[in-house]
Design a protein around this motif. Structure first.
Motif, mmCIF file in Angstrom:
data_model
loop_
_atom_site.group_PDB
_atom_site.id
_atom_site.type_symbol
_atom_site.label_atom_id
_atom_site.label_comp_id
_atom_site.label_asym_id
_atom_site.label_seq_id
_atom_site.Cartn_x
_atom_site.Cartn_y
_atom_site.Cartn_z
ATOM 1 N N ARG A 43 0.832 -1.210 0.000
ATOM 2 C CA ARG A 43 0.000 0.000 0.000
ATOM 3 C C ARG A 43 0.863 1.254 0.000
ATOM 4 O O ARG A 43 0.565 2.234 -0.697
ATOM 5 C CB ARG A 43 -0.923 -0.011 1.224
ATOM 6 C CG ARG A 43 -2.071 -0.999 1.084
ATOM 7 C CD ARG A 43 -2.922 -1.030 2.338
ATOM 8 N NE ARG A 43 -4.106 -1.877 2.153
ATOM 9 C CZ ARG A 43 -4.930 -2.223 3.132
ATOM 10 N NH1 ARG A 43 -4.716 -1.783 4.370
ATOM 11 N NH2 ARG A 43 -5.968 -2.995 2.889
ATOM 12 N N GLU B 292 2.110 1.770 -3.478
ATOM 13 C CA GLU B 292 1.066 2.276 -4.378
ATOM 14 C C GLU B 292 0.827 3.769 -4.146
ATOM 15 O O GLU B 292 0.687 4.542 -5.099
ATOM 16 C CB GLU B 292 -0.214 1.487 -4.166
ATOM 17 C CG GLU B 292 -0.127 0.044 -4.661
ATOM 18 C CD GLU B 292 -1.332 -0.788 -4.266
ATOM 19 O OE1 GLU B 292 -2.125 -0.312 -3.408
ATOM 20 O OE2 GLU B 292 -1.469 -1.909 -4.787
ATOM 21 N N TRP B 293 0.770 4.199 -2.874
ATOM 22 C CA TRP B 293 0.574 5.610 -2.569
ATOM 23 C C TRP B 293 1.741 6.445 -3.076
ATOM 24 O O TRP B 293 1.546 7.558 -3.586
ATOM 25 C CB TRP B 293 0.384 5.805 -1.063
ATOM 26 C CG TRP B 293 -1.023 5.577 -0.615
ATOM 27 C CD1 TRP B 293 -1.500 4.545 0.123
ATOM 28 C CD2 TRP B 293 -2.153 6.407 -0.900
ATOM 29 N NE1 TRP B 293 -2.853 4.662 0.321
ATOM 30 C CE2 TRP B 293 -3.290 5.801 -0.292
ATOM 31 C CE3 TRP B 293 -2.336 7.590 -1.613
ATOM 32 C CZ2 TRP B 293 -4.564 6.340 -0.373
ATOM 33 C CZ3 TRP B 293 -3.612 8.146 -1.690
ATOM 34 C CH2 TRP B 293 -4.703 7.521 -1.069
ATOM 35 N N GLU C 46 1.415 9.574 -5.635
ATOM 36 C CA GLU C 46 1.929 10.892 -5.292
ATOM 37 C C GLU C 46 2.987 11.354 -6.288
ATOM 38 O O GLU C 46 3.032 12.517 -6.679
ATOM 39 C CB GLU C 46 2.524 10.866 -3.880
ATOM 40 C CG GLU C 46 1.445 10.713 -2.793
ATOM 41 C CD GLU C 46 2.053 10.565 -1.422
ATOM 42 O OE1 GLU C 46 3.294 10.510 -1.317
ATOM 43 O OE2 GLU C 46 1.283 10.517 -0.448
#
Length: 264
Positions: free
Chosen positions: A252, A255-256, A260
């Motif tokens: 996760r 992925e963030w 960004e």
């Protein structure tokens, strides 16, 4: 052979010409004869790390040392790939003997060594077959035999059982453990399977997303020898859940970071 990884980094250039930081300041150590599994988010740089350990890629920064003062060479490491990587026009025994042939080992000697490792992997009767005549599991046994025939000090394995069915995978895992217990090579094994990592490894290294680094170094507490039956124990289930949570968090976060980066 002890493997010392000290702050290594590796970057590439993406299709737009921007730097892609794949490995970032990764540090770890693997002891002589230790079996270490590596798990991490998809695309985090596991195969890049293996390439640097095998001497196929130079790190941009940091160092990799074997037993304190040596860098990787082709004779010190062997790699088992996911896709078998057998030469289709050579017999199985000639595939297994290929590395020895490159080193200049005589025909009779290299054939004898190759046949011995084919017997070890349970496919000695298929020495003269062509790769296309073998099942996926048998081809991967040949790939492992080829890696062992070169007598490496460190065996590197890049998701070697990912392409076979579940039953064959379980058999190959148990066969690999038997071979490792007999030869005690230092093994660094990349996998996406948490159960596989807990079955095989002395330690499991969990990697972050790119630029990847070690976020957990877990010592596996189960006694050896092991079989797939340990997956039914409560202790195994607890460790599996713990590693899944660490891997989920790392995935996760990766992925963030990509979202960004795309929006910045």
């Amino acid at each position: 052979m002890r493997v010392e990884i000290d702050g290594i980094s590796k970057s590439y250039v993406d299709s737009a010409g921007a730097p892609l930081h794949v490995v970032g300041g990764l540090t770890a150590s693997i002891e002589q004869g230790e079996f270490v599994c590596i798990i991490g988010p998809s695309g985090c740089g596991k195969s890049t790390l293996l390439g640097m350990l095998g001497g196929l890629l130079p790190p941009d920064a940091g160092t990799i040392r074997f037993s304190g003062d040596r860098t990787a060479t082709g004779e010190m490491t062997s790699i088992v790939w996911q896709d078998y990587a057998l030469i289709p026009w050579r017999s199985i025994i000639d595939n297994v003997a290929f590395g020895l042939e490159v080193r200049g080992v005589g025909k009779q000697e290299r054939k004898a060594i190759a046949q011995g490792y084919l017997e070890t992997m349970g496919i000695g009767a298929f020495a003269n077959a062509q790769p296309k005549q073998l099942s996926g599991g048998m081809r991967q046994r040949a790939g492992i035999a080829r890696a062992l025939a070169s007598d490496p000090e460190v065996l590197l394995m890049d998701e070697p059982f990912a392409a076979v069915d579940a039953q064959t995978r379980t058999l190959l895992q148990e066969e690999l453990l038997t071979v490792w217990e007999n030869h005690r090579k230092t093994v660094i094994f990349i996998t996406h399977g948490i159960e596989e990592a807990l079955l095989l490894a002395d330690r499991v290294l969990v990697l972050s997303g790119r630029p990847t680094k070690v976020v957990e170094d877990l010592k596996v507490p189960f006694a050896r020898p092991r079989t797939a039956d340990i997956a039914q124990t409560p202790e195994f289930g607890e460790l599996k859940q713990h590693l899944w949570e660490r891997l989920r968090d790392a995935t996760r976060a990766a992925e963030w970071a990509e979202v960004e980066g795309a929006n910045s």
